[in-house]
Design an enzyme around this catalytic site. Structure first.
Site, PDB file in Angstrom:
ATOM      1  N   TYR A 171       0.786  -1.135   0.097  1.00 36.57           N
ATOM      2  CA  TYR A 171      -0.070   0.117  -0.021  1.00 36.57           C
ATOM      3  C   TYR A 171       1.014   1.162   0.185  1.00 36.57           C
ATOM      4  O   TYR A 171       1.869   1.410   0.527  1.00 36.57           O
ATOM      5  CB  TYR A 171      -0.881   0.009   1.222  1.00 36.57           C
ATOM      6  CG  TYR A 171      -2.056   0.909   1.022  1.00 36.57           C
ATOM      7  CD1 TYR A 171      -2.988   0.993   0.201  1.00 36.57           C
ATOM      8  CD2 TYR A 171      -2.185   2.259   1.934  1.00 36.57           C
ATOM      9  CE1 TYR A 171      -4.006   1.852   0.317  1.00 36.57           C
ATOM     10  CE2 TYR A 171      -3.319   2.993   2.017  1.00 36.57           C
ATOM     11  CZ  TYR A 171      -3.991   2.869   0.961  1.00 36.57           C
ATOM     12  OH  TYR A 171      -5.059   3.708   1.021  1.00 36.57           O
ATOM     13  N   TRP A 225       1.123   4.288   1.199  1.00 38.75           N
ATOM     14  CA  TRP A 225       1.464   5.284   2.236  1.00 38.75           C
ATOM     15  C   TRP A 225       2.593   4.488   3.163  1.00 38.75           C
ATOM     16  O   TRP A 225       3.370   5.111   3.911  1.00 38.75           O
ATOM     17  CB  TRP A 225       0.250   5.631   3.103  1.00 38.75           C
ATOM     18  CG  TRP A 225      -0.473   6.766   2.798  1.00 38.75           C
ATOM     19  CD1 TRP A 225      -1.451   6.507   1.663  1.00 38.75           C
ATOM     20  CD2 TRP A 225      -0.197   8.130   2.876  1.00 38.75           C
ATOM     21  NE1 TRP A 225      -1.981   7.845   1.331  1.00 38.75           N
ATOM     22  CE2 TRP A 225      -1.169   8.847   2.150  1.00 38.75           C
ATOM     23  CE3 TRP A 225       0.538   8.673   3.493  1.00 38.75           C
ATOM     24  CZ2 TRP A 225      -1.379  10.222   2.146  1.00 38.75           C
ATOM     25  CZ3 TRP A 225       0.651  10.178   3.720  1.00 38.75           C
ATOM     26  CH2 TRP A 225      -0.430  10.892   2.835  1.00 38.75           C
TER      27      TRP A 225
END
Length: 407
Positions: A112, A114
């Site tokens: 992911y 982030w």
């Protein structure tokens, strides 16, 4: 020896102070008028004892188990050097084995974004380049920030720009709006973060400018602190998860008092006949009046009706935090905001209309020039396989199954 290294991460641009090979300080970018407090935590985060300091491999897998015979969850992970971890015998050969045995869609490329603070070494992009070049993988659609909204809004608005940007410029809002209604508030600490980093953190500045310009700022949130305590700020406490009811009650008030912009609705929208019938109770016998909304939201009916009047009679801007749609049926709140803004007829006027995300992240609505950054683009995914980002549990528990998504 002390070295100064310029850097940028999600929490902003800074200069890394490195003393004898150890990061000791993150000095904010000199031209950032409001650098985030998060920067002070960078040295501790880099050198935290809980960080994974090298590659680790489950012992059974390292010893050759490729069929899951050894007990997962109870085995220790063994540290290995980088050469061992990246050697053909480990990563590359295992990707090839699983692809050739089970097909490329059996490989989940689930990093992911982030997790990576920068862009060139963006873990998700780099992983997808590897797996794309290796034959494909199962990827993820949308994100955890506003997945319901970004799936719905192309059907409603034709684009996701109203969520991702560019959105209405703060300069136009300050110059032209008289009422700004913020569903979910405008929490200042959200302004410490920008995906990929920013040279300047300006959310607090522009909220202050709006206040100084005499704009009425309405914080629709269960929490007073979701908007800074400035002149012109009003708190409208609402029961969590009932924003859609408030929006429908306001929309009904516009119809009841003849304030809906029928010319705009006729010229720029489709479906108002169905919406108005629903609001008036033709479908289910329940009119979505301010009184109806009051019992759900906890906001007095007259307050709801007056807010609708004030938005109709003044240049107004409506915005909703990304977080509002992170709930069961959360897409309904985003849809209802678009409907109410259309009924007000101010979409497209300077500083008026609507957006999603003013107050959710630094940079939304900030006057700025987007500059290209160095990066490696992801490759096409030959497997053409994907899941919505939050469907990991369903994917693991029901392989080969099906689910409803995007209609």
């Amino acid at each position: 020896m002390t070295e100064l290294k310029p850097h940028a991460a999600h929490w902003g641009a800074f200069t890394a102070v490195v003393e004898d090979g150890r990061l000791t300080e993150a000095r904010p970018f000199a031209r950032d008028a409001n650098p985030p407090a998060l920067l002070a935590s960078v040295p501790d985060a880099v050198h935290a004892a809980t960080r994974i300091d090298r590659p680790y491999v489950r012992r059974g897998w390292l010893d050759g188990d490729r069929k899951g015979g050894t007990f997962r969850g109870g085995e220790p992970f063994v540290p290995v050097d980088w050469d061992t971890a990246t050697a053909t015998a480990l990563v590359a050969s295992e990707v090839a084995r699983v692809r050739d045995t089970h097909g490329p869609a059996s490989i989940f490329g689930g990093s992911y974004g982030w997790s990576s603070a920068g862009r060139f070494h963006h873990a998700r992009t780099q992983l997808h380049r590897l797996l794309g070049a290796a034959g494909g993988y199962t990827g993820q659609l949308t994100n955890y920030s506003y997945a319901a909204g970004m799936t719905l809004m192309p059907h409603v608005m034709g684009t996701n720009d109203v969520i991702t940007g560019p959105v209405a410029d703060w300069r136009d809002i300050v110059a032209h709006a008289k009422v700004m209604v913020c569903f979910g508030g405008m929490l200042l600490r959200n302004g410490q973060i920008t995906s990929g980093g920013a040279g300047s953190h300006e959310m607090a500045h522009w909220i202050g400018q709006a206040s100084a310009a005499g704009i009425r700022l309405v914080n629709v949130s269960p929490i007073r602190g979701d908007m800074p305590d400035l002149p012109g700020v009003e708190w409208l406490p609402i029961r969590p998860g009932t924003d859609t009811a408030l929006l429908l009650g306001m929309a009904h008030a516009l119809i009841a008092e003849g304030l809906a912009d029928l010319a705009f609705l006729s010229r720029c929208t489709v479906g108002y006949d169905r919406l108005s019938a629903y609001l008036l109770g033709a479908d289910d016998g329940v009119a979505k009046t301010p009184d109806w909304a009051a019992t759900i939201t906890g906001i007095p009916a007259e307050t709801i009706a007056q807010l609708a009047r004030d938005c109709a009679k003044n240049p107004s801007f409506l915005t909703m935090a990304w977080s509002i749609q992170r709930a069961e049926h959360g897409e309904q709140s985003f849809w209802a905001l678009a409907a109410l803004a259309a009924m007000l007829g101010q979409i497209g006027r300077p500083g008026c209309g609507l957006s999603y995300g003013h107050g959710s992240i630094n940079g939304m609505g900030t006057p700025r020039a987007d500059l290209p950054s160095v990066g490696l683009p992801a490759l096409p995914n030959p497997a053409n396989s994907w899941i919505p980002v939050a469907r990991i549990t369903e994917m693991l528990e029901n392989p080969g199954g099906a689910y409803d998504y995007n209609g």
